[in-house]
Design an enzyme around this catalytic site. Structure first.
Site, PDB file in Angstrom:
ATOM      1  N   ARG A  76      25.329  54.894 101.351  1.00 46.10           N
ATOM      2  CA  ARG A  76      25.730  56.297 101.513  1.00 46.10           C
ATOM      3  C   ARG A  76      26.416  56.585 102.839  1.00 46.10           C
ATOM      4  NH1 ARG A  76      21.181  55.838  98.536  1.00 46.10           N
ATOM      5  NH2 ARG A  76      21.362  56.788  96.489  1.00 46.10           N
ATOM      6  N   HIS A 101      28.359  54.210  97.570  1.00 50.09           N
ATOM      7  CA  HIS A 101      29.006  52.979  97.085  1.00 50.09           C
ATOM      8  C   HIS A 101      30.523  53.117  96.904  1.00 50.09           C
ATOM      9  CE1 HIS A 101      25.144  51.223  96.900  1.00 50.09           C
ATOM     10  NE2 HIS A 101      24.792  51.540  95.688  1.00 50.09           N
ATOM     11  N   HIS A 175      25.858  44.014  94.055  1.00 46.35           N
ATOM     12  CA  HIS A 175      24.749  44.837  93.566  1.00 46.35           C
ATOM     13  C   HIS A 175      24.045  44.185  92.373  1.00 46.35           C
ATOM     14  CE1 HIS A 175      22.384  48.399  93.118  1.00 46.35           C
ATOM     15  NE2 HIS A 175      23.132  49.119  93.926  1.00 46.35           N
ATOM     16  N   ASP A 246      13.792  51.716  98.171  1.00 47.63           N
ATOM     17  CA  ASP A 246      15.244  51.912  98.137  1.00 47.63           C
ATOM     18  C   ASP A 246      15.667  52.124  99.584  1.00 47.63           C
ATOM     19  OD1 ASP A 246      17.835  52.406  97.581  1.00 47.63           O
ATOM     20  OD2 ASP A 246      17.523  54.220  96.392  1.00 47.63           O
ATOM     21  N   GLU A 311      20.744  43.909  98.534  1.00 51.88           N
ATOM     22  CA  GLU A 311      22.148  44.183  98.850  1.00 51.88           C
ATOM     23  C   GLU A 311      22.362  44.014 100.346  1.00 51.88           C
ATOM     24  OE1 GLU A 311      22.786  48.261  97.203  1.00 51.88           O
ATOM     25  OE2 GLU A 311      20.898  47.773  96.248  1.00 51.88           O
TER      26      GLU A 311
HETATM   27  C1  GAL Z   1      21.344  51.402  95.584  1.00 53.32           C
HETATM   28  C2  GAL Z   1      21.041  52.731  96.189  1.00 53.32           C
HETATM   29  C3  GAL Z   1      20.179  53.468  95.196  1.00 53.32           C
HETATM   30  C4  GAL Z   1      20.928  53.636  93.900  1.00 53.32           C
HETATM   31  C5  GAL Z   1      21.445  52.284  93.426  1.00 53.32           C
HETATM   32  C6  GAL Z   1      22.394  52.379  92.265  1.00 53.32           C
HETATM   33  O1  GAL Z   1      22.093  50.634  96.481  1.00 53.32           O
HETATM   34  O2  GAL Z   1      20.391  52.593  97.444  1.00 53.32           O
HETATM   35  O3  GAL Z   1      19.785  54.725  95.710  1.00 53.32           O
HETATM   36  O4  GAL Z   1      21.991  54.528  94.073  1.00 53.32           O
HETATM   37  O5  GAL Z   1      22.116  51.619  94.437  1.00 53.32           O
HETATM   38  O6  GAL Z   1      21.916  53.106  91.209  1.00 53.32           O
END
Ligand code: GAL
Length: 344
Positions: A76, A101, A175, A246, A311
């Site tokens: 973000r 992203h 991802h 997360d 990630e």
């Molecule tokens: C992660 C992010 C999560 C969610 C996910 C994708 O990288 O931190 O909050 O958005 O990707 O659904």
């Protein structure tokens, strides 16, 4: 000899989709789409190691970035805005007024040019995409390459490079949702070690508060291996607000060299994933979706906690965080990062 083959896999709005298959000498393979440079499947001993869709339709829908190459900026950016050298750039906002992203049409939605090759010890794909100046609000024409090297010892080496014609920021990641059990079932019993003394807490919109908090005595302490599910429902505000993990972890000993930072073990099969990166951080995401939020496979609902994302990255929102190093790419320099996932 390792092999590299490809076959048509439907169409995207920008053109035909192809699925590339890299197979090593053990007969284990990875499948990669030119759409999003996506790792669609990793097959070890005929077991599926990642979450993904069985056809292109899923990837064209609103989906949670399964296996995708995420860019230009992983995670973000608060307010979808940042300032570089006195100029403020307004980015495409795709989540709560923030950018997630890389924006609504990130690198995961682009068609990449793919060149397969092989050596004695690996099958290789070199993928490239040139992002126009201003795409999703980012300055500079960014020429990106990503190499996936699938070696005979079941290691996936991911290497990114990028160059620009205007100073900019870039933070690329992959991802993949690992599911070492093979069936896409719960990952809560899988055991994780993370070489991180600190993590970066977030606010309700999952923007970092700017602190680097010690993991000691918190659910975030994976310095001694523990089951991912052990503390995933802990009565701890950071866990509650993300409905699990997360969060970005601050990797110990970062110096830009390739370092081992995580070990994930499936106690049932004994399968292990060893992770290495040149990056300073990793987002541990434990697939914390609400029931019905997303689909998987052929479009069936995805169950919570069925995948683990590791990630590798610079820290979320770092362009707006004075305490975090921002991955600025200057004209004439080359962005250059590597992450390795080795199955054992
Ligand atoms: C992660 C992010 C999560 C969610 C996910 C994708 O990288 O931190 O909050 O958005 O990707 O659904």
């Amino acid at each position: 000899m390792p092999t590299a083959t490809h076959a048509p896999w439907g169409t995207s709005p920008d053109g035909p989709v192809e699925r590339h298959t890299l197979t090593n000498e053990r007969g284990n393979s990875i499948h990669v789409l030119n759409y999003g440079a996506t790792i669609q499947s990793i097959r070890i001993d005929d077991q599926e190691m990642v979450l993904g869709y069985t056809s292109i339709d899923g990837y064209l829908s609103k989906y949670p970035y399964y296996g995708a190459l995420v860019g230009r900026y992983g995670n973000r950016i608060a307010g979808a805005r940042f300032t570089l050298d006195g100029t403020t750039y307004q980015l495409d906002a795709n989540e709560n007024g923030n950018q997630l992203h890389g924006g609504s049409v990130g690198f995961n939605r682009k068609l990449w040019t793919v060149e397969p090759s092989t050596t004695d010890d690996a099958a290789i794909l070199t993928l490239s995409y040139t992002s126009p100046d201003g795409e999703m609000g980012f300055p500079g024409t960014l020429a990106v390459t990503c190499t996936y090297r699938w070696t005979n010892d079941d290691a996936l080496h991911i290497h990114y490079t990028a160059t620009t014609n205007r100073d900019t920021i870039v933070n690329l990641t992959n991802h993949s949702y690992f599911s070492l059990g093979g069936g896409g079932g719960s990952v809560l019993d899988q055991v994780l070690y993370l070489d991180a003394d600190r993590y970066t807490p977030v606010n309700k919109q999952q923007i970092p508060t700017g602190e680097n908090e010690s993991v000691a005595g918190t659910p975030f302490d994976f310095r001694t291996p523990k089951a991912v599910g052990q503390d995933i429902e802990a009565d701890y505000p950071q866990i509650q607000l993300a409905r699990g993990y997360d969060h970005n972890f601050v990797l110990n000993g970062y110096d830009g060299s390739l370092r081992e930072f995580a070990l994930l073990t499936d106690p049932v099969s004994g399968r292990r994933l060893r992770c290495f990166t040149t990056e300073p951080g990793v987002q541990l995401f434990t697939t914390n979706f609400r029931p019905g939020e997303f689909t998987v496979n052929d479009g069936a609902p995805i169950e919570p906690h069925t995948g683990i994302c590791l990630e590798t990255q610079h820290f979320p929102d770092s362009p707006n965080q004075p305490n975090f190093a921002t991955p600025v790419l200057k004209v004439g320099d080359t962005y250059n990062t590597t992450t390795v996932y080795r199955f054992e």
